[in-house]
Motif scaffolding. Structure first.
Motif, short mmCIF file in Angstrom:
data_model
loop_
_atom_site.label_atom_id
_atom_site.label_comp_id
_atom_site.label_asym_id
_atom_site.label_seq_id
_atom_site.Cartn_x
_atom_site.Cartn_y
_atom_site.Cartn_z
N TYR A 149 5.35 3.05 11.60
CA TYR A 149 4.59 4.21 11.14
C TYR A 149 5.19 5.48 11.73
N PRO A 150 5.03 6.63 11.10
CA PRO A 150 4.41 6.85 9.80
C PRO A 150 5.29 6.32 8.66
N ALA A 151 4.63 6.02 7.54
CA ALA A 151 5.36 5.47 6.39
C ALA A 151 4.68 5.91 5.10
N SER A 152 5.46 6.02 4.05
CA SER A 152 4.88 6.35 2.75
C SER A 152 4.42 5.09 2.03
N GLU A 153 4.96 3.92 2.47
CA GLU A 153 4.62 2.64 1.83
C GLU A 153 4.68 1.54 2.88
N VAL A 154 3.70 0.63 2.84
CA VAL A 154 3.66 -0.48 3.80
C VAL A 154 3.35 -1.77 3.02
N SER A 155 4.15 -2.81 3.26
CA SER A 155 3.92 -4.12 2.65
C SER A 155 3.52 -5.11 3.74
N PHE A 156 2.60 -6.02 3.41
CA PHE A 156 2.17 -7.03 4.35
C PHE A 156 1.71 -8.26 3.58
N THR A 157 1.56 -9.38 4.29
CA THR A 157 1.18 -10.65 3.66
C THR A 157 -0.16 -11.13 4.22
N ILE A 158 -1.05 -11.53 3.32
CA ILE A 158 -2.33 -12.13 3.71
C ILE A 158 -2.15 -13.65 3.61
N PRO A 159 -2.35 -14.38 4.71
CA PRO A 159 -2.10 -15.84 4.69
C PRO A 159 -2.93 -16.58 3.64
N LYS A 160 -4.23 -16.25 3.53
CA LYS A 160 -5.08 -16.92 2.55
C LYS A 160 -6.23 -15.99 2.17
N VAL A 161 -6.44 -15.82 0.87
CA VAL A 161 -7.52 -14.95 0.38
C VAL A 161 -8.82 -15.72 0.39
N GLU A 162 -9.80 -15.19 1.13
CA GLU A 162 -11.08 -15.87 1.25
C GLU A 162 -12.22 -15.07 0.65
N GLY A 163 -11.91 -13.95 0.04
CA GLY A 163 -12.93 -13.09 -0.56
C GLY A 163 -12.35 -11.71 -0.84
N VAL A 204 0.86 -1.18 0.00
CA VAL A 204 0.00 0.00 0.00
C VAL A 204 0.90 1.23 0.00
N THR A 205 0.62 2.15 -0.92
CA THR A 205 1.41 3.36 -1.07
C THR A 205 0.53 4.58 -0.83
N ALA A 206 1.00 5.46 0.03
CA ALA A 206 0.26 6.69 0.30
C ALA A 206 0.24 7.58 -0.94
N ASP A 207 -0.86 8.30 -1.13
CA ASP A 207 -0.94 9.25 -2.24
C ASP A 207 0.11 10.34 -2.05
N GLY A 254 1.91 13.53 -1.19
CA GLY A 254 1.61 14.54 -0.18
C GLY A 254 1.03 13.98 1.10
N TYR A 255 0.94 12.63 1.21
CA TYR A 255 0.37 12.00 2.41
C TYR A 255 1.33 10.94 2.95
N HIS A 256 1.11 10.54 4.20
CA HIS A 256 1.81 9.40 4.77
C HIS A 256 0.78 8.53 5.52
N ILE A 257 1.14 7.28 5.74
CA ILE A 257 0.25 6.31 6.40
C ILE A 257 0.59 6.27 7.88
N ASN A 258 -0.44 6.45 8.74
CA ASN A 258 -0.26 6.37 10.19
C ASN A 258 -0.63 5.01 10.75
N SER A 259 -1.55 4.31 10.09
CA SER A 259 -1.91 2.94 10.49
C SER A 259 -2.63 2.28 9.32
N LEU A 260 -2.66 0.94 9.37
CA LEU A 260 -3.22 0.17 8.26
C LEU A 260 -3.89 -1.08 8.83
#
Length: 195
Positions: free
Chosen positions: A126-140, A99-102, A104-110
């Motif tokens: 945080y704060p961060a301009s970009e945050v990467s994370f892993t979803i164990p299994k996509v269910e929808g 996830v990348t902040a638009d 002029g913005y930064h991410i405070n939580s996700l």
């Protein structure tokens, strides 16, 4: 896939019919059946995504074969940010999303929800301009909520940081060698008039 109810034992010469339906998150790509020693018979998949098999007269054992494909899942982002959406399909495992902040913005939580489940907080620095994370299994459908804030910048004049009205009033009456302004500037009306 799931067939509608089929009797385990069908008498010779009896009719046989069933509907093959894809499981949640999948679509049928091909359906066929073989009866006894006959050649395979392809079955049309309807606009509703299901396949109806209708055999007028049973003459042997029936073997149904269906192939499926996982559906792509939407990734939605709430907040002033965007997410990559490559190859996010139903039942996919260990899916990494960035996830990348638009601008002029930064991410405070996700946080995110997976198939309308409970929100999962993303652990990151945080704060961060970009945050990467892993979803164990996509269910929808994946819904990401990014709490963002607009960036604020400082104004320096000849290397001095301008933080309050007093600095501007006391130090801007005389011409300066240069003024360096980077980013967005926030000043009170009073300070702006003094400049």
């Amino acid at each position: 896939y799931t067939p509608s109810i089929i009797p385990a034992d069908i008498a010779y010469g009896s009719p046989c019919g069933t509907t093959i339906s894809p499981n949640t998150g999948y679509k049928l790509t091909a359906v066929s059946y073989v009866m006894g020693e006959a050649d395979p018979v392809s079955v049309t998949i309807g606009e509703d995504g299901k396949a109806d098999i209708d055999i007028e007269k049973v003459t042997g054992d029936i073997v149904i074969t269906a192939t499926t494909e996982a559906l792509p899942m939407d990734v939605k982002v709430n907040g002033d940010a965007s997410a990559d959406k490559e190859a996010v399909t139903f039942d996919a495992e260990n899916v990494e999303i960035t996830v990348t902040a638009d601008t002029g913005y930064h991410i405070n939580s996700l946080s995110y929800t997976n198939n309308n489940g409970e929100p999962v907080d993303v652990v990151a620095t945080y704060p961060a301009s970009e945050v990467s994370f892993t979803i164990p299994k996509v269910e929808g459908e994946i819904v990401i909520t990014a709490v963002t804030e607009i960036n604020h910048y400082t104004v320096t004049i000849n290397g001095e940081n301008v933080l309050d009205d007093d600095y501007v009033v006391k130090n801007m009456k005389e011409p300066v060698e240069y003024i360096e302004i980077r980013g967005e500037v926030y000043m009170t009306r009073k300070a702006f008039d003094e400049v």
